[in-house]
Motif scaffolding. Structure first.
Motif, PDB file in Angstrom:
ATOM      1  N   THR A  19       0.866  -1.174   0.000  1.00 17.66           N
ATOM      2  CA  THR A  19       0.000   0.000   0.000  1.00 17.66           C
ATOM      3  C   THR A  19       0.898   1.218   0.000  1.00 17.66           C
ATOM      4  OG1 THR A  19      -1.727  -1.154   1.241  1.00 17.66           O
ATOM      5  CG2 THR A  19      -1.788   1.268   1.251  1.00 17.66           C
ATOM      6  N   ALA A  20       0.653   2.147  -0.861  1.00 22.18           N
ATOM      7  CA  ALA A  20       1.506   3.330  -0.968  1.00 22.18           C
ATOM      8  C   ALA A  20       1.542   4.081   0.349  1.00 22.18           C
ATOM      9  CB  ALA A  20       1.013   4.249  -2.084  1.00 22.18           C
ATOM     10  N   GLY A  21       2.725   4.560   0.718  1.00 22.19           N
ATOM     11  CA  GLY A  21       2.869   5.398   1.896  1.00 22.19           C
ATOM     12  C   GLY A  21       3.082   4.652   3.195  1.00 22.19           C
ATOM     13  N   VAL A  22       3.267   3.348   3.145  1.00 17.85           N
ATOM     14  CA  VAL A  22       3.514   2.564   4.361  1.00 17.85           C
ATOM     15  C   VAL A  22       5.016   2.462   4.589  1.00 17.85           C
ATOM     16  CG1 VAL A  22       3.244   0.316   5.480  1.00 17.85           C
ATOM     17  CG2 VAL A  22       1.378   1.273   4.102  1.00 17.85           C
ATOM     18  N   SER A  23       5.450   2.698   5.815  1.00 17.88           N
ATOM     19  CA  SER A  23       6.871   2.675   6.138  1.00 17.88           C
ATOM     20  C   SER A  23       7.294   1.300   6.642  1.00 17.88           C
ATOM     21  CB  SER A  23       7.211   3.731   7.194  1.00 17.88           C
ATOM     22  OG  SER A  23       6.999   5.038   6.681  1.00 17.88           O
ATOM     23  N   TYR A  24       8.455   0.852   6.183  1.00 22.25           N
ATOM     24  CA  TYR A  24       9.044  -0.417   6.603  1.00 22.25           C
ATOM     25  C   TYR A  24      10.464  -0.158   7.092  1.00 22.25           C
ATOM     26  CZ  TYR A  24       5.183  -2.775   4.235  1.00 22.25           C
ATOM     27  OH  TYR A  24       3.942  -3.212   3.849  1.00 22.25           O
ATOM     28  N   HIS A  25      10.922  -1.043   7.997  1.00 23.91           N
ATOM     29  CA  HIS A  25      12.231  -0.887   8.603  1.00 23.91           C
ATOM     30  C   HIS A  25      12.914  -2.249   8.646  1.00 23.91           C
ATOM     31  CE1 HIS A  25      10.584   2.969   9.926  1.00 23.91           C
ATOM     32  NE2 HIS A  25       9.527   2.269  10.337  1.00 23.91           N
ATOM     33  N   ALA A  26      14.164  -2.294   8.185  1.00 24.93           N
ATOM     34  CA  ALA A  26      14.926  -3.540   8.177  1.00 24.93           C
ATOM     35  C   ALA A  26      16.151  -3.396   9.072  1.00 24.93           C
ATOM     36  CB  ALA A  26      15.356  -3.903   6.761  1.00 24.93           C
ATOM     37  N   GLY A  27      16.516  -4.494   9.722  1.00 25.85           N
ATOM     38  CA  GLY A  27      17.690  -4.503  10.581  1.00 25.85           C
ATOM     39  C   GLY A  27      18.253  -5.906  10.685  1.00 25.85           C
ATOM     40  N   GLY A  28      19.322  -6.051  11.425  1.00 25.06           N
ATOM     41  CA  GLY A  28      19.912  -7.363  11.622  1.00 25.06           C
ATOM     42  C   GLY A  28      21.376  -7.274  11.979  1.00 25.06           C
ATOM     43  N   TRP A  29      22.007  -8.448  12.057  1.00 27.13           N
ATOM     44  CA  TRP A  29      23.390  -8.565  12.471  1.00 27.13           C
ATOM     45  C   TRP A  29      24.209  -9.258  11.382  1.00 27.13           C
ATOM     46  CZ3 TRP A  29      25.257  -6.608  17.104  1.00 27.13           C
ATOM     47  CH2 TRP A  29      24.290  -6.164  18.008  1.00 27.13           C
ATOM     48  N   ILE A  30      25.485  -8.888  11.289  1.00 27.84           N
ATOM     49  CA  ILE A  30      26.389  -9.427  10.277  1.00 27.84           C
ATOM     50  C   ILE A  30      27.733  -9.741  10.931  1.00 27.84           C
ATOM     51  CG2 ILE A  30      26.959  -7.031   9.652  1.00 27.84           C
ATOM     52  CD1 ILE A  30      27.304 -10.000   7.252  1.00 27.84           C
ATOM     53  N   ARG A  31      28.338 -10.839  10.498  1.00 29.25           N
ATOM     54  CA  ARG A  31      29.703 -11.155  10.916  1.00 29.25           C
ATOM     55  C   ARG A  31      30.437 -11.788   9.745  1.00 29.25           C
ATOM     56  NH1 ARG A  31      31.038 -15.246  15.798  1.00 29.25           N
ATOM     57  NH2 ARG A  31      30.307 -16.777  14.278  1.00 29.25           N
ATOM     58  N   SER A  32      31.712 -11.444   9.586  1.00 30.11           N
ATOM     59  CA  SER A  32      32.521 -12.022   8.519  1.00 30.11           C
ATOM     60  C   SER A  32      33.859 -12.448   9.082  1.00 30.11           C
ATOM     61  CB  SER A  32      32.737 -11.011   7.383  1.00 30.11           C
ATOM     62  OG  SER A  32      33.649 -11.514   6.421  1.00 30.11           O
ATOM     63  N   ASP A  33      34.341 -13.608   8.640  1.00 21.98           N
ATOM     64  CA  ASP A  33      35.683 -14.045   9.023  1.00 21.98           C
ATOM     65  C   ASP A  33      36.751 -13.312   8.247  1.00 21.98           C
ATOM     66  OD1 ASP A  33      34.580 -17.475   9.433  1.00 21.98           O
ATOM     67  OD2 ASP A  33      34.773 -15.857  10.901  1.00 21.98           O
ATOM     68  N   THR A  34      36.349 -12.528   7.248  1.00 13.82           N
ATOM     69  CA  THR A  34      37.284 -11.747   6.437  1.00 13.82           C
ATOM     70  C   THR A  34      37.013 -10.271   6.687  1.00 13.82           C
ATOM     71  OG1 THR A  34      37.189 -13.479   4.745  1.00 13.82           O
ATOM     72  CG2 THR A  34      38.212 -11.386   4.128  1.00 13.82           C
ATOM     73  N   PRO A  35      37.791  -9.622   7.521  1.00 14.75           N
ATOM     74  CA  PRO A  35      37.531  -8.201   7.780  1.00 14.75           C
ATOM     75  C   PRO A  35      37.800  -7.352   6.549  1.00 14.75           C
ATOM     76  CG  PRO A  35      39.599  -8.873   8.783  1.00 14.75           C
ATOM     77  CD  PRO A  35      38.958 -10.118   8.261  1.00 14.75           C
ATOM     78  N   GLY A  36      37.150  -6.196   6.520  1.00 12.87           N
ATOM     79  CA  GLY A  36      37.380  -5.243   5.442  1.00 12.87           C
ATOM     80  C   GLY A  36      36.470  -5.391   4.245  1.00 12.87           C
ATOM     81  N   ARG A  37      35.492  -6.308   4.313  1.00 14.68           N
ATOM     82  CA  ARG A  37      34.542  -6.471   3.219  1.00 14.68           C
ATOM     83  C   ARG A  37      33.339  -5.545   3.441  1.00 14.68           C
ATOM     84  NH1 ARG A  37      38.464  -8.733   1.154  1.00 14.68           N
ATOM     85  NH2 ARG A  37      38.465 -10.914   0.429  1.00 14.68           N
ATOM     86  N   ARG A  38      32.756  -5.069   2.329  1.00 11.11           N
ATOM     87  CA  ARG A  38      31.561  -4.224   2.427  1.00 11.11           C
ATOM     88  C   ARG A  38      30.330  -5.089   2.167  1.00 11.11           C
ATOM     89  NH1 ARG A  38      28.508  -0.397  -0.818  1.00 11.11           N
ATOM     90  NH2 ARG A  38      29.581  -1.132  -2.665  1.00 11.11           N
ATOM     91  N   VAL A  39      29.473  -5.209   3.165  1.00  9.98           N
ATOM     92  CA  VAL A  39      28.251  -6.009   3.068  1.00  9.98           C
ATOM     93  C   VAL A  39      27.077  -5.093   3.382  1.00  9.98           C
ATOM     94  CG1 VAL A  39      27.041  -8.071   3.854  1.00  9.98           C
ATOM     95  CG2 VAL A  39      29.546  -8.049   3.794  1.00  9.98           C
TER      96      VAL A  39
END
Length: 559
Positions: A470-490
């Motif tokens: 429906t037009a005009g409805v706000s949604y919000h996304a969130g969560g957690w991330i972990r990588s064994d390779t530092p320095g990556r952009r996710v």
């Protein structure tokens, strides 16, 4: 660049494989993609520069916060005498400039072009070599010589224009295909950049894909000069090649050929600052000194908000020239004597946070239509012909799976199993493999995604969690991330789809990974229209290598 290189002296986001379409402005998004890296064209090998001026130029670019330079280098100058030797004076010159740039923390893109006479029977520097292997050998030698110092190699300049490439599309693709493995052999870490065509020329790029260029470059490049040369950067795409916004059609084309995960670089773009005159041609239109700087900054912001897959921008050019052509001479950030122009102050203020940020300007371009544009001569020889281009390119989409007919719950976590306590049910991956990890941030489990192919990979919820917006409805996304390779952009995304599977908008929030759990910034989005579907997904868009993986947990999508 078309009609600029005249007096030569010498790394987002893919759309998942079943996805395609046009990303648009996201006025309701509270999180955006990272700003593109900013570079500048530096004609460091031209005899118009003294050594002192070369050093001073790099000092000024460093002070302005510029992180890349694009330097044009001549194959014809590297190998003047023949295929078995290299001109030491020229090698020494390029060595000095590259090392000086690197010492200032500036990355180097070298653009290698111009055929030596021995390689094509003296037909001219813009005529292809008789054997593409000759170019490939020179490119491979150069990549090895500059290994670890040159970050990227661009294979020729504007091969869609006869002023720079007097050959066919197929001949250029043959050159590119020969050069790619040679450069990678010389320096496996260097990126190979497609020779940027003038403008966002989807017609030429489509022909190049048809000739087999897929798989022979790491970075797509274009030179999106405005057809109406005083038009602001945000000018809407009218279906022609003459706008920055037509880059969305370039990206659509890349997706069709499996290259959606590769970044796009604008290896040239800019505006010329000069007064206009009665009857001036479209391509000769100038902007004011203040507008030049304002448009530069606005381009960065516009690209960041709308085209996250465009990761590098190279302004043409660093300083003004003195050819006598008012249009060609005034693209510089600095005057010919290196005195800063307002454009230099504007970009320095924006990139470093110092004073001198531009005052926004309002411009009414001299015309509101650029669908048919006649450009000025685009030669480095004596040709004086003009070029008229009419483009009717239409952005294309690829088919997505049919939307599910079930609706998501109106409240709570619309992703359902976002903590993966119920395993991997309803989750899939693009270019990756999924497995359960037992060390989740939120509960016992997490989802682990491991790269299977390509340079980008993702995890997504299917069926889409919202199937009837429906037009005009706000949604919000969130969560957690972990990588064994530092320095990556996710990045975490929300994406709105039309029933025809065209993308309406795709806001995102990105993190640079560490080895510990990190929270994504919240992505907030208000739906643009009714009757669409909505999804959320996590993706490492570019830069992935074999063995890369990341874990996610606690993914949410709420109203």
């Amino acid at each position: 660049m078309s009609h600029r290189l005249r007096w030569v002296a010498a790394a987002l986001a893919a759309t998942i494989v079943f996805a395609a379409g046009l990303t648009t402005a996201l006025p309701n998004a509270q999180a955006t993609s990272p700003a593109p890296a900013v570079g500048a064209q530096f004609h460091a090998t031209w005899s118009a520069y003294t050594d002192a001026q070369r050093t001073a130029m790099l000092d000024k670019l460093q002070a302005a916060g510029v992180k890349w330079v694009r330097i044009d280098v001549g194959w014809a100058s590297f190998q003047e005498a023949g295929p078995g030797t290299y001109s030491q004076w020229y090698v020494d010159l390029v060595d000095r400039v590259v090392d000086q740039a690197r010492a200032r923390g500036i990355n180097v893109l070298l653009m290698l072009w111009m055929t030596p006479g021995w390689a094509n029977g003296g037909a001219g520097t813009t005529v292809p070599p008789a054997n593409v292997s000759d170019y490939a050998k020179a490119a491979g030698w150069a990549a090895a010589h500059f290994k670890g110092r040159v970050a990227a190699w661009e294979v020729w300049n504007e091969p869609n224009l006869s002023g720079y490439w007097k050959g066919t599309v197929a001949q250029y693709v043959a050159l590119l295909k020969a050069a790619y493995p040679a450069i990678k052999a010389g320096d496996p870490s260097a990126q190979v950049v497609l020779g940027g065509p003038s403008e966002n020329d989807t017609n030429w790029l489509s022909a190049a894909y048809g000739a087999g260029m897929a798989g022979s470059f790491d970075v797509m490049a274009t030179h999106p000069y405005m057809g109406m040369a005083d038009a602001p950067p945000e000018t809407p795409d009218d279906g022609s090649i003459w706008t920055i916004s037509h880059v969305s059609a370039v990206h659509d084309l890349m997706i069709r050929y499996g290259d959606g995960s590769k970044p796009i670089w604008f290896t040239e773009f800019g505006w010329s600052s000069h007064a206009n005159w009665a009857g001036i041609e479209n391509w000769n239109l100038g902007v004011t000194l203040q507008q030049q700087g304002d448009y530069f900054v606005r381009t960065i912001k516009y690209v960041q908000a709308n085209y996250p897959y465009v990761t590098n921008l190279f302004w043409y050019e660093s300083r003004n020239n003195t050819s006598g052509n008012v249009q060609l001479d005034n693209y510089g950030l600095m005057a010919n004597d290196l005195t800063p122009k307002p454009a230099y102050d504007a970009i320095k203020g924006y990139l470093t946070g110092s004073s001198g940020a531009p005052t926004p300007t309002t411009t009414t371009p001299s015309s509101t239509s650029t669908s048919t544009t006649t450009r000025s001569p685009t030669t480095t020889t004596s040709s004086t012909s003009t070029r008229t281009t009419t483009s009717t390119t239409t952005p294309t989409t690829t088919s997505a799976p049919p939307p599910t007919t079930t609706s998501a719950a109106p409240s709570g976590n619309l992703l359902g199993n976002g903590s993966f306590d119920n395993g991997l049910a309803a989750w899939g991956s693009w270019q990756g493999t999924l497995s359960l990890a037992s060390d989740g941030k939120d509960g016992a489990n997490a989802a682990k995604v491991t790269l299977a192919k390509g340079v980008g990979f993702s995890i997504y919820r299917w069926p889409r969690p919202v199937t009837l917006t429906t037009a005009g409805v706000s949604y919000h996304a969130g969560g957690w991330i972990r990588s064994d390779t530092p320095g990556r952009r996710v990045c975490l995304y929300i994406r709105e789809w039309t029933p025809a599977n065209a993308v309406v908008a795709m806001p995102s929030a990105c993190v640079t990974t560490t080895q510990g759990w990190q929270a994504f910034p919240t992505v907030s989005y208000t739906t643009a229209q009714s009757g669409d579907s909505l999804e959320a997904f996590v993706m490492q868009p570019i830069g992935a290598v074999a063995g890369d993986s990341f874990e996610v947990d606690g993914l949410t999508l709420t109203q």
